[in-house]
Design a protein around this motif. Structure first.
Motif, PDB file in Angstrom:
ATOM      1  N   UNK A 281       0.806  -1.218   0.000  1.00 54.55           N
ATOM      2  CA  UNK A 281       0.000   0.000   0.000  1.00 54.55           C
ATOM      3  C   UNK A 281       0.836   1.264   0.000  1.00 54.55           C
ATOM      4  N   UNK A 282       1.735   1.380   0.976  1.00 56.38           N
ATOM      5  CA  UNK A 282       2.555   2.588   1.088  1.00 56.38           C
ATOM      6  C   UNK A 282       3.560   2.695  -0.061  1.00 56.38           C
ATOM      7  N   UNK A 283       4.047   1.568  -0.548  1.00 62.10           N
ATOM      8  CA  UNK A 283       4.998   1.592  -1.653  1.00 62.10           C
ATOM      9  C   UNK A 283       4.371   2.194  -2.904  1.00 62.10           C
ATOM     10  N   UNK A 284       3.127   1.807  -3.188  1.00 60.92           N
ATOM     11  CA  UNK A 284       2.458   2.311  -4.386  1.00 60.92           C
ATOM     12  C   UNK A 284       2.163   3.802  -4.272  1.00 60.92           C
ATOM     13  N   UNK A 321       4.572  -1.782 -10.375  1.00 58.90           N
ATOM     14  CA  UNK A 321       3.213  -2.156  -9.969  1.00 58.90           C
ATOM     15  C   UNK A 321       2.654  -3.253 -10.876  1.00 58.90           C
ATOM     16  N   UNK A 322       2.988  -3.238 -12.159  1.00 58.72           N
ATOM     17  CA  UNK A 322       2.533  -4.301 -13.053  1.00 58.72           C
ATOM     18  C   UNK A 322       2.996  -5.668 -12.566  1.00 58.72           C
ATOM     19  N   UNK A 382      -3.596  10.766  -9.473  1.00 60.08           N
ATOM     20  CA  UNK A 382      -4.900  10.223  -9.061  1.00 60.08           C
ATOM     21  C   UNK A 382      -4.748   8.804  -8.530  1.00 60.08           C
ATOM     22  N   UNK A 383      -3.866   8.016  -9.147  1.00 58.80           N
ATOM     23  CA  UNK A 383      -3.619   6.649  -8.688  1.00 58.80           C
ATOM     24  C   UNK A 383      -3.134   6.658  -7.244  1.00 58.80           C
ATOM     25  N   UNK A 394      -4.374   1.005   1.353  1.00 55.41           N
ATOM     26  CA  UNK A 394      -3.230   1.683   1.966  1.00 55.41           C
ATOM     27  C   UNK A 394      -2.527   0.783   2.983  1.00 55.41           C
ATOM     28  N   UNK A 395      -3.295  -0.077   3.629  1.00 56.66           N
ATOM     29  CA  UNK A 395      -2.735  -0.939   4.678  1.00 56.66           C
ATOM     30  C   UNK A 395      -2.317  -2.327   4.176  1.00 56.66           C
ATOM     31  N   UNK A 396      -2.331  -2.547   2.861  1.00 56.74           N
ATOM     32  CA  UNK A 396      -1.933  -3.860   2.345  1.00 56.74           C
ATOM     33  C   UNK A 396      -0.489  -4.166   2.742  1.00 56.74           C
ATOM     34  N   UNK A 397      -0.222  -5.382   3.216  1.00 58.83           N
ATOM     35  CA  UNK A 397       1.131  -5.761   3.641  1.00 58.83           C
ATOM     36  C   UNK A 397       2.010  -6.157   2.458  1.00 58.83           C
TER      37      UNK A 397
END
Length: 417
Positions: A281-284, A321-322, A382-383, A394-397
């Motif tokens: 989440x935070x990386x993206x 991200x891909x 926007x992404x 956002x909180x995805x590990x």
């Protein structure tokens, strides 16, 4: 990564993808520049981009076929058809019958064939690789894709200038024939759990609905929403690139712009495994914020080198991200549904890309293309905002810790061996 290349099926699939991507890279540069030369306007390149990208928006309709058809047969058929169709362009040229209208007819036909080829390659990976090898396998595929684009976009731009687009189409046709030969040696047992290759209409619509519901009844649809904004901006950008390249030097710079984009995607793809070690989440959020900044900054530079540099940097998060998304979906989606789910996600994530291409080509005829190009960076912003807005994303590990429940999927697959 080294152990992947002991797997004969993976090597054949990898080499076939490399050759296919060489053909795709040369075809894209040759066809877009030929359209620009024949039409002489950003509107025609926008229309060409629209026709190439439109089939991607309907890829979800092809998913049930990808799930049922034999992988080897599908790959063979698609490469042979592309080789034959591309030959039509130089053939009609030598007969003095080539028109821009004919090219516009050929573009969507070839693009439709690709919508069966690439999902079939993706479908093959979880069959021939273990679950723990999927991220590395996708990184290798992304390296092949972007590495080839990096080299052959530049090469194609130079070849268009030196030998002409028509000759390049002849070479292009040969590459697809070679890819077909490589795919002919594949030995993949397609695991379908009792599903037959034949797809009757009643099962087609049932399976199509199942793929749609899997995506839109989970958090996968939120991922698609942010991706849709990014792809709308990309569609506009691709329509404007020939006009921007013309102001910097012509076809050779057009190839360099595409190569810069490919280099950014390549770096991002290779860093996908590294970024996967951090919370997704935070990386993206961080990556796409930086990408938007680099893209927007192109408006403040006047030299070709720095323009290429900033443009390439902006594509790094997209490449990373891909790879992350491919590994996540292949891990949490049941094997027998991967074709349908990937097709749905691909379709709805790029549905606005052809619209962006058409709109970008039109606006580029009435407003300075460089101005429009600068503000397409908002798509990346926007992404990042979408991932901030939805706390679940956002909180995805880390990738290895993500399972179906975290994205509100009901089922998770068994590990492929």
């Amino acid at each position: 990564m080294r152990q992947l290349f002991v797997n004969v099926n993976f090597v054949l699939l990898f080499l076939g993808r490399v050759i296919t991507n060489i053909g795709d890279s040369m075809y894209y540069v040759a066809s877009m520049w030929l359209v620009y030369e024949l039409g002489g306007s950003a509107f025609y390149t926008g229309l060409a981009g629209f026709l190439i990208l439109l089939p991607k928006a309907f890829q979800f309709l092809f998913g049930p076929f990808v799930d049922r058809w034999k992988i080897r047969k599908t790959l063979l058929t698609t490469q042979i058809l592309q080789s034959i169709l591309i030959l039509i362009i130089p053939f009609t040229y030598f007969l003095d019958l080539l028109t821009i209208q004919l090219i516009f007819i050929m573009m969507p036909l070839i693009a439709v064939i690709e919508e069966f080829a690439y999902p079939s390659q993706t479908k093959a990976l979880p069959i021939i690789l273990k679950k723990t090898e999927l991220i590395k396998g996708n990184s290798a595929f992304a390296f092949a894709y972007q590495g080839v684009d990096l080299i052959f976009h530049s090469v194609a731009g130079i070849l268009v200038t030196s030998i002409g687009a028509i000759t390049l189409f002849l070479i292009d046709s040969i590459t697809f024939a070679v890819a077909a030969l490589l795919f002919s040696f594949l030995r993949i047992e397609k695991r379908t759990d009792g599903i037959t290759e034949e797809l009757k209409s009643k099962y087609y619509f049932s399976e199509l609905k199942e793929g749609l519901s899997t995506v839109f009844q989970s958090l996968l649809w939120v991922l698609l929403l942010g991706a849709a904004f990014v792809n709308f901006s990309i569609g506009m950008t691709m329509a404007l690139l020939p006009s921007i390249a013309q102001s910097f030097g012509g076809a050779s710079f057009y190839g360099m712009l595409l190569a810069s984009m490919s280099l950014g995607l390549l770096v991002g793809s290779l860093s996908g495994s590294l970024i996967g070690n951090f919370p997704v989440g935070y990386s993206i959020i961080i990556c796409f914020t930086m990408g938007a900044f680099c893209w927007f900054s192109t408006s403040f530079v006047a030299t070709p080198f720095f323009f290429l540099l900033l443009f390439g940097l902006a594509w790094i998060p997209i490449g990373a991200v891909n790879v992350l998304f491919a590994g996540i979906t292949q891990s949490i989606i049941p094997l027998e549904m991967i074709g349908r789910v990937n097709s749905v996600m691909s379709s709805f994530s790029v549905i606005f890309m052809p619209v962006g291409s058409l709109l970008g080509g039109y606006i580029g005829t009435i407003i300075n293309p460089n101005t429009i190009f600068t503000y397409t960076s908002l798509g990346l912003g926007v992404m990042a905002f979408m991932w901030v807005l939805f706390s679940e994303l956002k909180k995805l590990p880390r990738v290895e810790e993500i399972d179906g429940r975290k994205l509100k999927l009901n089922d998770t697959p068994k590990e492929a061996s």
